[in-house]
Design an enzyme around this catalytic site. Structure first.
Site, short mmCIF file in Angstrom:
data_model
loop_
_atom_site.label_atom_id
_atom_site.label_comp_id
_atom_site.label_asym_id
_atom_site.label_seq_id
_atom_site.Cartn_x
_atom_site.Cartn_y
_atom_site.Cartn_z
N ASP A 115 42.40 47.89 43.85
CA ASP A 115 42.80 46.50 43.58
C ASP A 115 43.23 45.82 44.89
O ASP A 115 43.78 46.46 45.78
CB ASP A 115 43.96 46.51 42.57
CG ASP A 115 44.16 45.13 41.94
OD1 ASP A 115 43.29 44.26 42.11
OD2 ASP A 115 45.19 44.94 41.29
N HIS A 127 35.41 42.09 48.65
CA HIS A 127 34.67 43.17 48.00
C HIS A 127 33.82 43.93 49.02
O HIS A 127 33.71 45.15 48.97
CB HIS A 127 33.79 42.61 46.87
CG HIS A 127 34.58 42.00 45.74
ND1 HIS A 127 35.72 42.57 45.22
CD2 HIS A 127 34.42 40.84 45.04
CE1 HIS A 127 36.21 41.82 44.25
NE2 HIS A 127 35.44 40.75 44.13
N LEU A 166 31.66 67.37 46.73
CA LEU A 166 32.50 66.43 45.97
C LEU A 166 31.74 65.86 44.79
O LEU A 166 30.60 65.41 44.92
CB LEU A 166 32.93 65.28 46.90
CG LEU A 166 33.75 64.17 46.22
CD1 LEU A 166 35.15 64.65 45.87
CD2 LEU A 166 33.83 62.94 47.12
C1 FPP Z 1 39.67 44.52 42.41
O1 FPP Z 1 40.17 43.64 43.37
C2 FPP Z 1 38.36 45.01 42.82
C3 FPP Z 1 37.21 44.90 42.08
C4 FPP Z 1 37.14 44.27 40.76
C5 FPP Z 1 35.92 45.39 42.61
C6 FPP Z 1 35.94 46.72 43.26
C7 FPP Z 1 34.72 46.84 44.07
C8 FPP Z 1 34.66 47.37 45.30
C9 FPP Z 1 35.78 48.01 45.97
C10 FPP Z 1 33.40 47.28 46.04
C11 FPP Z 1 32.30 48.19 45.80
C12 FPP Z 1 32.48 49.47 45.13
C13 FPP Z 1 31.55 50.47 45.17
C14 FPP Z 1 31.78 51.68 44.36
C15 FPP Z 1 30.33 50.40 45.99
P1 FPP Z 1 40.43 42.13 42.93
O2 FPP Z 1 39.20 41.36 43.20
O3 FPP Z 1 40.92 42.08 41.51
O4 FPP Z 1 41.57 41.74 43.92
P2 FPP Z 1 42.77 40.72 43.65
O5 FPP Z 1 43.66 41.35 42.60
O6 FPP Z 1 43.42 40.63 44.99
O7 FPP Z 1 42.16 39.41 43.21
#
Ligand code: FPP
Length: 249
Positions: free
Chosen positions: A20, A37, A131
């Site tokens: 997050d 992201h 892994l």
């Molecule tokens: C949450 O942060 C993150 C996500 C919903 C997306 C997670 C995706 C990645 C880390 C990228 C790619 C992953 C792979 C496996 C290739 P948020 O957007 O909710 O952050 P915020 O709470 O600060 O708004």
């Protein structure tokens, strides 16, 4: 990366991660959410490499939840594009490092092109013994339990199991992570302290580690801190501390 070594009892066997804070990381830099992201993918790579290096056999990453479909269409579509891109770019390297890659979640909601890439990555890395990496996309804990329940009910209806024989093992055997050890450590970055419908059944006894670090800033040191936190916890499973001391657990 190394082969997973036999883990000592102070090391988690299975780490689950709620990644997050990408959006806030981007906002802090006056960048679009998508930049967060993208930066998050680099943390994913670092985390996979370091988990393998530490000899931890299982890692499950929450990349996109059932609830994330509610995000603006543009963000959802860019995230899906990022998954395709990351798969294209990273699978050969994961394979070279003996990583077995699997996906959990509701594939019926994903684009056919992404599902094809997922299936091909899983087939390509299926025989790997290093892994075991699970990526949760379009995943929700309640969805998982509901689907498992449906499958169990079908078995009851077709007579292959009696209702009275349905126990925890039968239900666990129908979940997305069937056959894998439950995560014993959950890490959530980004400052929130909740499970957000992640592996509701499987996290029953997990130690919970929350940190304020935003996901794109998460790295080896923070992962080591979480592992150290885990090593310091006394794991009781409903017993008293005295019982465990007597058992030397
Ligand atoms: C949450 O942060 C993150 C996500 C919903 C997306 C997670 C995706 C990645 C880390 C990228 C790619 C992953 C792979 C496996 C290739 P948020 O957007 O909710 O952050 P915020 O709470 O600060 O708004």
């Amino acid at each position: 990366m190394q082969e997973p070594a036999a883990t000592d009892s102070n090391l988690p066997v299975h780490i689950a991660v709620i990644m997050d804070g990408n959006g806030r990381w981007a906002r802090n830099r006056a960048k679009p959410r998508h930049a967060g992201h993208r930066a998050g993918v680099k943390s994913v790579r670092r985390t996979i490499e370091h988990t393998a290096r530490r000899g931890i056999p299982y890692l499950t990453l929450f990349a996109f939840s059932s609830e994330n479909w509610r995000r603006p269409a543009d963000e959802v579509s860019k995230l899906m594009g990022l998954f395709v891109e990351a798969l294209q770019r990273e699978v050969d390297e994961l394979h070279r490092n003996n990583v077995r890659l699997e996906f959990v979640g509701d594939r019926s909601r994903l684009a056919a092109s992404l599902v094809r890439k997922i299936e091909s990555a899983e087939a390509h890395t299926h025989g790997n013994t290093g892994l075991h990496l699970n990526v949760a996309i379009a995943y929700g804990g309640r969805w998982d339990i509901t689907e498992a329940t449906r499958r169990v009910l079908r078995r009851v209806a077709d007579g292959s199991i009696a209702a009275d024989d349905v126990d925890e093992d039968v239900i666990a055997g129908e979940l997305q992570l069937a056959g894998l050890p439950d995560p014993d450590l959950l890490i959530r970055t980004g400052g929130e302290q909740r499970i957000s419908n992640f592996l509701l059944w499987n996290l029953a006894y997990a130690e919970l580690y929350f940190c304020d670090t935003l996901w794109p800033d998460f790295g080896e040191q923070e992962l080591d801190k979480a592992i150290e936190f885990f090593a310091c916890r006394q794991r009781r499973y409903g017993h008293t501390g005295e019982q465990l001391e007597a058992l030397e657990c």
